[in-house]
Motif scaffolding. Structure first.
Motif, PDB file in Angstrom:
ATOM      1  N   ASP A 258       0.826  -1.200   0.000  1.00 30.77           N
ATOM      2  CA  ASP A 258       0.000   0.000   0.000  1.00 30.77           C
ATOM      3  C   ASP A 258       0.864   1.255   0.000  1.00 30.77           C
ATOM      4  OD1 ASP A 258      -2.325  -1.501   0.001  1.00 30.77           O
ATOM      5  OD2 ASP A 258      -2.407  -1.619   2.190  1.00 30.77           O
ATOM      6  N   ALA A 259       1.912   1.238   0.807  1.00 32.52           N
ATOM      7  CA  ALA A 259       2.786   2.411   0.899  1.00 32.52           C
ATOM      8  C   ALA A 259       3.502   2.659  -0.426  1.00 32.52           C
ATOM      9  CB  ALA A 259       3.795   2.218   2.026  1.00 32.52           C
ATOM     10  N   LEU A 260       3.976   1.597  -1.028  1.00 33.52           N
ATOM     11  CA  LEU A 260       4.668   1.741  -2.311  1.00 33.52           C
ATOM     12  C   LEU A 260       3.694   2.214  -3.395  1.00 33.52           C
ATOM     13  CD1 LEU A 260       6.933  -1.463  -2.259  1.00 33.52           C
ATOM     14  CD2 LEU A 260       7.697   0.915  -2.137  1.00 33.52           C
ATOM     15  N   GLY A 261       2.472   1.722  -3.371  1.00 32.77           N
ATOM     16  CA  GLY A 261       1.486   2.136  -4.353  1.00 32.77           C
ATOM     17  C   GLY A 261       1.135   3.611  -4.223  1.00 32.77           C
ATOM     18  N   ARG A 266       1.760   9.389  -6.228  1.00 30.99           N
ATOM     19  CA  ARG A 266       2.154  10.780  -6.034  1.00 30.99           C
ATOM     20  C   ARG A 266       3.258  11.187  -6.992  1.00 30.99           C
ATOM     21  NH1 ARG A 266       1.777  12.149   0.423  1.00 30.99           N
ATOM     22  NH2 ARG A 266      -0.436  11.538   0.663  1.00 30.99           N
ATOM     23  N   LEU A 267       4.196  10.320  -7.210  1.00 30.79           N
ATOM     24  CA  LEU A 267       5.288  10.660  -8.150  1.00 30.79           C
ATOM     25  C   LEU A 267       4.761  10.780  -9.571  1.00 30.79           C
ATOM     26  CD1 LEU A 267       8.162   8.363  -6.838  1.00 30.79           C
ATOM     27  CD2 LEU A 267       7.954  10.845  -6.564  1.00 30.79           C
ATOM     28  N   GLU A 268       3.868   9.915  -9.941  1.00 32.10           N
ATOM     29  CA  GLU A 268       3.331   9.965 -11.299  1.00 32.10           C
ATOM     30  C   GLU A 268       2.488  11.221 -11.551  1.00 32.10           C
ATOM     31  OE1 GLU A 268       2.920   5.158 -12.321  1.00 32.10           O
ATOM     32  OE2 GLU A 268       1.185   6.281 -11.513  1.00 32.10           O
ATOM     33  N   ASP A 272       6.908  17.602 -12.177  1.00 29.45           N
ATOM     34  CA  ASP A 272       8.384  17.690 -12.188  1.00 29.45           C
ATOM     35  C   ASP A 272       8.943  16.396 -12.792  1.00 29.45           C
ATOM     36  OD1 ASP A 272      11.033  18.139 -11.852  1.00 29.45           O
ATOM     37  OD2 ASP A 272      10.998  18.074  -9.653  1.00 29.45           O
ATOM     38  N   PRO A 273       9.677  16.551 -13.879  1.00 29.56           N
ATOM     39  CA  PRO A 273      10.237  15.340 -14.515  1.00 29.56           C
ATOM     40  C   PRO A 273      11.136  14.561 -13.566  1.00 29.56           C
ATOM     41  CG  PRO A 273      10.432  17.209 -15.984  1.00 29.56           C
ATOM     42  CD  PRO A 273       9.983  17.782 -14.666  1.00 29.56           C
ATOM     43  N   GLY A 274      11.818  15.278 -12.680  1.00 30.61           N
ATOM     44  CA  GLY A 274      12.724  14.563 -11.766  1.00 30.61           C
ATOM     45  C   GLY A 274      11.962  13.626 -10.864  1.00 30.61           C
ATOM     46  N   LEU A 275      10.765  14.019 -10.418  1.00 31.69           N
ATOM     47  CA  LEU A 275       9.969  13.158  -9.544  1.00 31.69           C
ATOM     48  C   LEU A 275       9.228  12.097 -10.358  1.00 31.69           C
ATOM     49  CD1 LEU A 275       8.447  15.770  -7.047  1.00 31.69           C
ATOM     50  CD2 LEU A 275      10.297  14.161  -6.637  1.00 31.69           C
ATOM     51  N   SER A 276       8.596  12.503 -11.457  1.00 33.58           N
ATOM     52  CA  SER A 276       7.833  11.525 -12.245  1.00 33.58           C
ATOM     53  C   SER A 276       8.738  10.434 -12.822  1.00 33.58           C
ATOM     54  CB  SER A 276       7.064  12.252 -13.365  1.00 33.58           C
ATOM     55  OG  SER A 276       7.971  12.895 -14.261  1.00 33.58           O
TER      56      SER A 276
END
Length: 593
Positions: A258-261, A266-268, A272-276
């Motif tokens: 769940d945490a990883l999902g 959030r990153l997707e 910001d390209p660095g986060l996505s």
């Protein structure tokens, strides 16, 4: 042929050397001079037992040395001699002769040498056996042995017996081989049947347990795992809960997935390209965690919930250990052993048909042995009648009156533990290498007397004359060997002594004959005359051997004629005796051409 003998320190002989030639050699001398020491020396060269009592008093040892040639003997004897020489490493002398030597110590120890090589006395006996036959006063025992009597009959019969004998021996060899194979196969069939039973029992046991490759190793690991079942279930459950959450199916609780999902979402959603750009890497992590979670679920579901599962595995482990104790160190090797056993079981032949066929072959071979044995016996019986007649005719002229020799050919009964019995005419006989016969010489001392075996019917002197008569009869078919007679003329005289001389001279046409005699009638027939002289030295008696010239022969014969050596009458009688012997030899000589 014996060409020379040298004797040192044997009995009364200190040192003596005698040369021997073809024909008849007579050895004479006064009583006690040591004539029989010549025969004793030849006995020693023949491998006879050494007697320390024969060593001259005061001497450390007695030595007898003989020189032999083999060119004159027949091919069979020469082949036998050559085999002995080759096997012993003996060497010939420069003149191609062979020297045989025997020493006897005063302590009784004996040594033998042949052709310069040290050999056992038995080898010396093998060498001289085809070359030298000694008929001493105690050697008639040879004539009393059934095997020697059988050999004498076969020698006399020649091809009339040797042909049937070869056919019998060939049939016997075939029968013996088939019989041996049948006995071995019969015994072997029992062994094979037992082996088949053992293999089948073992395979049945293995098949009943039905082990699988590597099963023993897997059970060991499983037993260890089940022994720590609670801790394994707790560890796997806690790990699964940490990854999937405490109540994954009901949506309660939160786990690593769940945490990883949530983190990936959030990153997707970030611009910001660095986060996505990090989101795919979290996707990979999620995939790994999902795989681990799935395997943990499978692991937990596979854990036995039955408390008796461990007992079941331990029971199976015990069954497998039963096999590894009996057949191989591990289950894989047990399975391999079983495969080999199945192949061996398939190859075992325990059929009765093969044994029946072999038994029929043995019966056929036995019938052939019986047939050839009967023919051999018939040939021997026919020859026995001729031999008996010929020897009896010789005995009539050897001061044995109306003595006759019977030669009986009898069936040789099989012993209780006979290794090769065969039934002929309803009687179980011993099928030996020489046939199923035994031969017995029986002597009837005079007309009407009961025919008895030689050992019971003949004195020593009579046995000597029987031997002489037999050798004269047998001599027609053999050439070259040396025959020695020690006082074969004991107890006879007059015309009978002349007859003995004539027969010895006849024997000497085909053999070298050496005779120790006290009769002038016999010595007169000699081609070579040796005398053993006795000299009293004051400290003892010393004897030597020398060959006589023609004049010395007259003197010696005169001495033998009642001690008339120093009278003209004695010499005249001796010359007359020599002339008579020469005439006898001339009359009985074979015609020229």
């Amino acid at each position: 042929m014996l060409t020379e003998i040298r004797i040192d320190a044997l009995g009364v002989i200190s040192t003596a050397t005698a040369q021997f030639h073809e024909g008849l050699t007579c050895v004479t001398g006064e009583t006690g001079a040591g004539k029989t020491m010549v025969v004793t020396g030849l006995h020693l060269l023949g491998g006879a037992r050494a007697d320390a009592g024969r060593v001259r008093q005061g001497a450390p040892r007695a030595v007898v040395e003989g020189r032999f040639t083999v060119e004159e003997v027949h091919d069979g004897a020469r082949d036998d001699v050559e085999k002995v020489l080759e096997s012993s490493g003996a060497r010939r002398d420069d003149d191609d002769s062979i020297i045989a030597l025997r020493t006897v110590g005063s302590d009784g120890r004996s040594r033998a040498h042949l052709g310069g090589r040290s050999v056992p006395a038995a080898v010396l006996s093998e060498f001289t056996a085809p070359l030298l036959t000694v008929h001493g006063q105690n050697d008639q025992l040879r004539l009393q042995r059934p095997d020697q009597q059988l050999q004498a009959l076969d020698r006399f019969a020649g091809n009339t017996v040797s042909g049937p004998l070869r056919k019998y021996q060939l049939a016997r060899r075939t029968w013996a081989q088939a019989r041996t194979e049948l006995l071995e196969r019969t015994a072997r069939s029992r062994e094979l049947a037992l082996e088949a039973d053992r293999l089948q029992h073992s395979l049945d046991e293995i098949d009943a347990i039905a082990p699988e490759p590597g099963e023993d190793q897997r059970i060991v690991a499983e037993v260890l795992r089940l022994g720590d079942l609670d801790s394994l279930r707790g560890a796997a459950g806690a790990a699964h809960e940490a990854l999937a959450g405490a109540a994954e199916t009901s949506g309660e609780g939160a786990g690593a997935l769940d945490a990883l999902g949530a983190a990936r979402s959030r990153l997707e959603s970030s611009d910001d390209p660095g986060l996505s750009g990090l989101a795919p890497r979290l996707g990979e992590a999620i995939a790994v965690v999902v795989d681990v979670t799935t395997e943990l679920s499978s692991y937990l579901s596979d854990l036995p919930s039955d408390p008796a599962a461990l007992d079941s595995l331990l029971t199976r482990q015990a069954e497998l250990k039963t096999l590894t104790r009996k057949y191989a160190p591990d289950i894989d090797a047990v399975i391999a052993w079983a495969e080999d056993a199945r192949r061996r079981l398939a190859s075992l032949d325990v059929s009765e048909e093969a044994l029946a066929a072999l038994a029929a072959e043995v019966d056929t071979a036995a019938a052939q042995v019986r047939e050839t044995a009967k023919k051999l016996t018939a040939a021997r019986r026919k020859a026995a009648r001729k031999l008996a007649g010929a020897v009896s005719a010789e005995l009539s002229g050897l001061a044995m009156g109306r003595a006759t020799l019977d030669v009986e050919v009898c069936p040789l009964a099989a012993a209780a533990n006979d290794s090769a019995p065969i039934t002929i005419g309803g009687t179980e006989l011993h099928a030996g290498a020489a046939g199923v016969d035994e031969v017995e010489f029986r002597l009837s001392a005079h007309s009407g007397a009961q025919s008895l075996p030689l050992s019971r019917s003949a004195s020593g002197g009579e046995l000597s004359r029987v031997m002489l008569a037999l050798e004269v009869v047998l001599a027609a078919s053999e050439y070259g060997s040396t025959m020695v007679f020690d006082e074969v003329d004991a107890g006879v005289g007059g015309r009978a002594a002349v007859e003995i001389g004539r027969r010895l001279a006849r024997l000497a046409r085909t053999h070298q004959v050496i005779v120790v005699t006290h009769l002038p009638q016999v010595a007169a027939f000699a081609d070579t005359h040796l005398v053993v002289d006795k000299v009293d030295t004051g400290t003892g008696v010393d004897s030597g051997v020398r060959a006589l010239t023609s004049d010395e022969r007259v003197v010696e014969l005169a001495r033998m004629l009642a001690g008339l050596d120093d009278t003209e009458t004695g010499r005249a009688h001796a010359e007359e005796l020599l002339a008579t012997a020469r005439a006898e030899k001339s009359d009985t000589a074979p015609a020229a051409g």
